[in-house]
Every structure is written in structure tokens, then in C-alpha cells.
Design an enzyme around this catalytic site. Structure first.
Site, PDB file in Angstrom:
ATOM      1  N   LYS A 107     124.536  18.577  31.270  1.00 30.02           N
ATOM      2  CA  LYS A 107     125.591  19.390  30.643  1.00 30.02           C
ATOM      3  C   LYS A 107     125.965  18.762  29.305  1.00 30.02           C
ATOM      4  O   LYS A 107     126.375  17.598  29.245  1.00 30.02           O
ATOM      5  CB  LYS A 107     126.836  19.355  31.515  1.00 30.02           C
ATOM      6  CG  LYS A 107     127.015  20.546  32.411  1.00 30.02           C
ATOM      7  CD  LYS A 107     128.336  20.378  33.137  1.00 30.02           C
ATOM      8  CE  LYS A 107     128.772  21.644  33.790  1.00 30.02           C
ATOM      9  NZ  LYS A 107     130.052  21.450  34.482  1.00 30.02           N
TER      10      LYS A 107
HETATM   11  C1  E4P Z   1     131.890  24.326  35.307  1.00 31.16           C
HETATM   12  O1  E4P Z   1     130.715  23.965  35.274  1.00 31.16           O
HETATM   13  C2  E4P Z   1     133.007  23.364  35.202  1.00 31.16           C
HETATM   14  O2  E4P Z   1     132.708  22.253  36.000  1.00 31.16           O
HETATM   15  C3  E4P Z   1     134.359  23.843  35.675  1.00 31.16           C
HETATM   16  O3  E4P Z   1     134.268  25.101  36.264  1.00 31.16           O
HETATM   17  C4  E4P Z   1     135.417  23.657  34.655  1.00 31.16           C
HETATM   18  O4  E4P Z   1     136.546  24.368  34.952  1.00 31.16           O
HETATM   19  P1  E4P Z   1     138.046  23.862  34.818  1.00 31.16           P
HETATM   20  O5  E4P Z   1     138.016  22.459  34.270  1.00 31.16           O
HETATM   21  O6  E4P Z   1     138.736  24.820  33.938  1.00 31.16           O
HETATM   22  O7  E4P Z   1     138.567  23.908  36.221  1.00 31.16           O
END
Ligand code: E4P
Length: 235
Positions: free
Chosen positions: A85
Site C-alpha cells: 500500500k
Molecule cells: C483500507 O484499506 C483502510 O485500511 C481503511 O479502510 C481505512 O479506513 P479508516 O482509517 O477511515 O477507518
């Protein structure tokens, strides 16, 4: 459509794999911290082995783009199913598209993360990201409709035959899942606490209770009839 679990909790991922509904998992440093994973490498290796061939996203931990490249190359050696990521920009607003592009050219699968707009999504897809992660809850925090962003990105990917797949994350309610699915998400990454809510329904329980009670009555009648046949020969 695929379902990923947005979690680093081994037991939860294992449970939902056994239920047959999991196609992959996504993590980020906040999730690793919340789920008590003290060592990213050890945690990622364990989860990747659990998921077998299904993808596991692991996020870089730095704002520095040269360090992102190094981390990504290291992460990719831990298991074949690791997807790295990379945020679309770092916290200073510097583009990380070049990092994505370079890693993609090296054969490392990229999940372009923290995407909050149509334009970010299409640029990440152009740069070669395998996945573009649209953060639905955070799009809504900004007063925008995540369903519109998801639908527009999906249409654009299809119109121009760009192979990136949309992951919808930042799920805050069960309704967000339904909206994302209907808006055209290829994948929704779901925090595990929502999965029992998706499967359960009070009226389904009541319906099944009625069937079980009637089945018990029918079975009682059948065994009574069998006893009669055995004792009187009557049919
Ligand atoms: C997605 O890959 C992320 O891990 C996650 O959904 C982030 O969302 P949030 O930090 O707004 O909960």
C-alpha cells in the site's frame, strides 16, 4: 465482487475464511497497532500464510519516497501474496505516483491508498496501481457522496479499459457496504465487526425458529404413526 477483511486480527481472518467469504485482507499501520501486531514483518508473514494465495495489503510506514521504495521491495520478499500500500500523496502533499509506477514496473503489486477523489483514483490507476482504495467514510466526512466517486471511477476504468480494481475501504456502517456494492466497487474491505451484522437478521431467526418447531411436531407425529403401525399393523 470480492470481500476483503480490513484487519490484522489473525483469529477474525481465520474465522471468516472458514465461513468462505474472504478473498483477501487489508491492513495499515493503525490497524496493526489496534490489533496488537507489534512486529510488522512477523505479523504480515503470518497473515500472508493464513490467506494462502489471497492478497494481503501491507502499508509503507514513511513519508520519504526513497524509503517507500526500499520498504516496498522488502515487504514484497516476505510472501508472494503481499500487495504494498502506497498513499497517493504523502503527508506533505508530494505525489507518490512515481513510487507506484516504479514498483509496478518491478512487478510489485500496488494498492494506491487514502484515495478521496475521482482524480486521485484515475491518476493512481494510470500510474499502474493494481488496486485503487477509495476511503468511503472519509469521502463522506468531507461532505461528498462516496457512491458518486465509486460509480464515476468504475465507469472511467471500464470506458478506458484500465485494469485497476476499486477497493472501497473506510467502512463505518453496514449501509456503507450495500451502497459501495451497488455503486460498483470491485472489492469492499470490511472491518470484521460488521460481518456478523451483515449475516444476522432477527426475523430470519424467528422464521427458522418456526421451522424447527414445526419440524419437531412433524417428527413427533411420524414416530407416533410408526408406533401405531408396529403395534396394530394399521396404516
Ligand atoms: C483500507 O484499506 C483502510 O485500511 C481503511 O479502510 C481505512 O479506513 P479508516 O482509517 O477511515 O477507518
Amino acid at each position: 465482487m470480492q470481500i476483503f477483511v480490513d484487519s490484522a486480527d489473525y483469529k477474525q481472518i481465520e474465522h471468516w475464511l472458514e465461513e468462505g467469504v474472504v478473498d483477501g485482507a487489508t491492513t495499515n499501520p493503525s490497524i496493526m497497532f489496534k490489533d496488537g501486531v507489534p512486529d510488522i514483518e512477523e505479523g504480515a508473514r503470518k497473515l500472508a500464510a493464513l490467506l494462502q494465495e489471497r492478497p494481503l495489503s501491507v502499508e509503507v510506514t514513511t513519508n520519504d519516497r526513497a524509503t517507500m521504495l526500499q520498504e516496498a521491495r522488502t515487504f514484497a520478499t516476505w510472501a508472494r501474496n503481499i500487495v504494498v500500500k502506497i498513499p497517493v500523496v504523502n503527508e506533505h502533499g508530494e505525489s507518490c505516483l512515481g513510487v507506484m509506477h516504479r514498483l509496478t514496473e518491478e512487478g510489485i503489486a500496488i494498492n494506491a491508498t487514502a484515495i478521496l477523489s475521482f482524480n486521485q483514483a484515475i491518476l493512481a490507476a494510470k500510474a499502474g496501481a493494481t488496486y485503487v482504495s477509495i476511503f468511503a467514510g472519509r469521502v463522506a466526512d468531507e461532505g461528498n457522496d462516496p457512491a458518486v466517486v465509486i460509480r464515476n471511477v468504475r465507469n472511467w476504468l471500464e470506458e478506458w479499459k484500465v485494469p485497476a480494481r476499486i477497493i472501497v475501504g473506510s467502512i463505518r456502517t453496514v449501509m456503507d457496504i450495500q451502497s459501495a456494492a451497488l455503486a460498483g466497487a470491485h472489492i469492499i474491505t470490511i472491518p470484521p465487526q460488521f460481518l456478523p451484522k451483515m449475516v444476522d437478521h432477527r426475523y430470519t431467526r424467528e422464521t427458522v425458529r418456526q421451522f424447527v418447531q414445526d419440524a419437531e411436531k412433524t417428527l413427533a407425529q411420524m414416530s407416533k404413526a410408526k408406533v401405531q403401525v408396529a403395534t396394530t399393523g394399521a396404516r
